[in-house]
Write an enzyme that holds these catalytic residues in place. Structure first.
Site, PDB file in Angstrom:
ATOM      1  CG  ASP A  16      -1.842   1.156   1.312  1.00  0.00           C
ATOM      2  OD1 ASP A  16      -1.769   1.887   0.572  1.00  0.00           O
ATOM      3  OD2 ASP A  16      -2.491   1.242   2.378  1.00  0.00           O
ATOM      4  CB  ILE A  17       1.532   3.989  -2.580  1.00  0.00           C
ATOM      5  CG1 ILE A  17       2.682   4.806  -2.842  1.00  0.00           C
ATOM      6  CG2 ILE A  17       0.172   4.686  -2.583  1.00  0.00           C
ATOM      7  CD1 ILE A  17       3.001   4.963  -4.302  1.00  0.00           C
ATOM      8  CB  VAL A  39      -3.509   5.561  -6.022  1.00  0.00           C
ATOM      9  CG1 VAL A  39      -2.054   6.109  -4.963  1.00  0.00           C
ATOM     10  CG2 VAL A  39      -2.951   4.338  -6.639  1.00  0.00           C
ATOM     11  CG  ASP A  40      -6.392  11.105  -6.307  1.00  0.00           C
ATOM     12  OD1 ASP A  40      -5.726  11.907  -5.355  1.00  0.00           O
ATOM     13  OD2 ASP A  40      -7.097  11.875  -7.121  1.00  0.00           O
ATOM     14  N   GLY A 125      -5.366   1.721 -13.395  1.00  0.00           N
ATOM     15  CA  GLY A 125      -6.503   1.364 -12.567  1.00  0.00           C
ATOM     16  C   GLY A 125      -7.801   1.855 -13.397  1.00  0.00           C
ATOM     17  CE1 TYR A 127      -8.604   8.883 -15.103  1.00  0.00           C
ATOM     18  CE2 TYR A 127      -6.111   9.690 -15.258  1.00  0.00           C
ATOM     19  CZ  TYR A 127      -7.520  10.101 -15.014  1.00  0.00           C
ATOM     20  OH  TYR A 127      -7.974  11.439 -14.495  1.00  0.00           O
TER      21      TYR A 127
HETATM   22  N1  AR6 Z   1      -1.301   1.602  -3.128  1.00  0.00           N
HETATM   23  C1  AR6 Z   1      -0.588   1.202  -4.294  1.00  0.00           C
HETATM   24  N2  AR6 Z   1      -1.480   1.036  -5.326  1.00  0.00           N
HETATM   25  C2  AR6 Z   1      -2.518   1.210  -5.338  1.00  0.00           C
HETATM   26  C3  AR6 Z   1      -3.403   1.455  -4.094  1.00  0.00           C
HETATM   27  C4  AR6 Z   1      -2.451   1.770  -3.127  1.00  0.00           C
HETATM   28  N3  AR6 Z   1      -2.937   2.256  -1.714  1.00  0.00           N
HETATM   29  N4  AR6 Z   1      -4.720   1.810  -4.475  1.00  0.00           N
HETATM   30  C5  AR6 Z   1      -5.125   1.301  -5.704  1.00  0.00           C
HETATM   31  N5  AR6 Z   1      -3.719   1.149  -6.234  1.00  0.00           N
HETATM   32  P1  AR6 Z   1      -5.869   4.341 -10.047  1.00  0.00           P
HETATM   33  P2  AR6 Z   1      -5.227   5.753 -12.697  1.00  0.00           P
HETATM   34  C6  AR6 Z   1      -3.004   0.592  -7.763  1.00  0.00           C
HETATM   35  O1  AR6 Z   1      -7.435   3.973 -10.366  1.00  0.00           O
HETATM   36  O2  AR6 Z   1      -5.604   4.459 -13.196  1.00  0.00           O
HETATM   37  C7  AR6 Z   1      -8.541   8.509  -9.458  1.00  0.00           C
HETATM   38  O3  AR6 Z   1     -10.000   8.574  -9.089  1.00  0.00           O
HETATM   39  C8  AR6 Z   1      -4.569   0.078  -8.647  1.00  0.00           C
HETATM   40  O4  AR6 Z   1      -4.612  -1.338  -8.334  1.00  0.00           O
HETATM   41  O5  AR6 Z   1      -5.661   4.749  -8.746  1.00  0.00           O
HETATM   42  O6  AR6 Z   1      -3.935   6.522 -12.896  1.00  0.00           O
HETATM   43  C9  AR6 Z   1      -7.816   9.817  -9.918  1.00  0.00           C
HETATM   44  O7  AR6 Z   1      -8.496  10.923  -9.143  1.00  0.00           O
HETATM   45  C10 AR6 Z   1      -3.956   0.302  -9.965  1.00  0.00           C
HETATM   46  O8  AR6 Z   1      -3.072  -0.502 -10.425  1.00  0.00           O
HETATM   47  O9  AR6 Z   1      -5.047   5.436 -10.989  1.00  0.00           O
HETATM   48  C11 AR6 Z   1      -7.964   9.581 -11.168  1.00  0.00           C
HETATM   49  O10 AR6 Z   1      -9.269  10.277 -11.659  1.00  0.00           O
HETATM   50  C12 AR6 Z   1      -3.160   1.675  -9.873  1.00  0.00           C
HETATM   51  O11 AR6 Z   1      -2.978   1.817  -8.361  1.00  0.00           O
HETATM   52  C13 AR6 Z   1      -7.926   8.181 -11.900  1.00  0.00           C
HETATM   53  O12 AR6 Z   1      -8.291   7.569 -10.702  1.00  0.00           O
HETATM   54  C14 AR6 Z   1      -3.562   2.885 -10.517  1.00  0.00           C
HETATM   55  O13 AR6 Z   1      -5.109   3.093 -10.341  1.00  0.00           O
HETATM   56  C15 AR6 Z   1      -6.574   7.907 -12.182  1.00  0.00           C
HETATM   57  O14 AR6 Z   1      -6.365   6.543 -12.611  1.00  0.00           O
END
Ligand code: AR6
Length: 180
Positions: A16-17, A39-40, A125, A127
């Site tokens: 978990d980041i 993640v956000d 994720g 995107y």
């Molecule tokens: N720690 C590490 N990785 C994670 C965590 C965590 N706690 N939670 C999820 N991931 P995403 P994007 C992984 O959707 O695709 C947001 O709503 C997840 O499994 O977080 O860049 C923003 O506000 C995936 O592999 O980011 C934008 O609107 C990766 O992180 C949009 O999502 C990225 O998933 C950005 O989409």
């Protein structure tokens, strides 16, 4: 998994980041910087409302760019917010924007004198960027940067799922075996 790139270390972990103790963690944000899911959402929840207050002052961030804020309640001193591309099929411009998100995050880190950075897998994720395509782009960009700027001593990819971890591990294995 950990490999040496010159004097720097590149690490892959499953986790978990928000829990990382690197000087900076990277947020996969959207252009508003006003929060979201994935993640956000996790980073904003862990950092507390002060993070959103600082983000509101920044006026957003373009796709492929990055900005830095304080880490607030996180262990990390800073959060680097970057915006990856939305995937609508493989194309050089989409790949270029993903590359730029990693590159600009590291440039912003370096400008602050940050020596250790943790990244999630940007754009894979909500995107929709396929992990198999994103992993080699992410890894090659980071490797190229730390080869040029060894003052970045440690880069850690923090992969949430075992599938993401395995995909990054396989991609890193292929990249490192090219050089030997
Ligand atoms: N720690 C590490 N990785 C994670 C965590 C965590 N706690 N939670 C999820 N991931 P995403 P994007 C992984 O959707 O695709 C947001 O709503 C997840 O499994 O977080 O860049 C923003 O506000 C995936 O592999 O980011 C934008 O609107 C990766 O992180 C949009 O999502 C990225 O998933 C950005 O989409």
């Amino acid at each position: 998994m950990e490999v040496k790139i010159g004097s720097s270390v590149l690490e892959l972990i499953q986790g978990d980041i928000t829990q990382q103790d690197t000087e900076a963690i990277v947020n996969a944000a959207n252009r508003t910087l006003l929060g979201g899911g994935g993640v956000d959402g996790a980073i904003h929840r862990a950092a507390g409302p002060e993070l959103l207050a600082e983000c509101r002052t920044l006026g957003g961030c373009e796709t492929g760019d990055a900005v830095i804020t304080k880490g607030c309640k996180l262990k990390a001193r800073y959060v680097i917010h970057t915006v990856g591309p939305v995937y609508r099929g493989a194309s050089p411009s989409t790949e270029g924007l993903l590359k730029s998100a990693y590159q600009r995050s590291l440039e912003v880190a370096r400008a602050k004198g940050v020596r250790s950075v943790a990244f999630p897998s940007i754009s894979t994720g909500a995107y929709g960027y396929p992990l198999e395509e994103a992993a080699p782009v992410a890894l090659r960009t980071v490797i190229g940067f730390v080869q040029r700027y060894p003052e970045i001593e440690r880069v850690r990819f923090v992969l949430r799922s075992s599938r993401a971890f395995r995909t990054f591990e396989e991609a890193l294995g292929r990249i490192t075996s090219e050089g030997s």
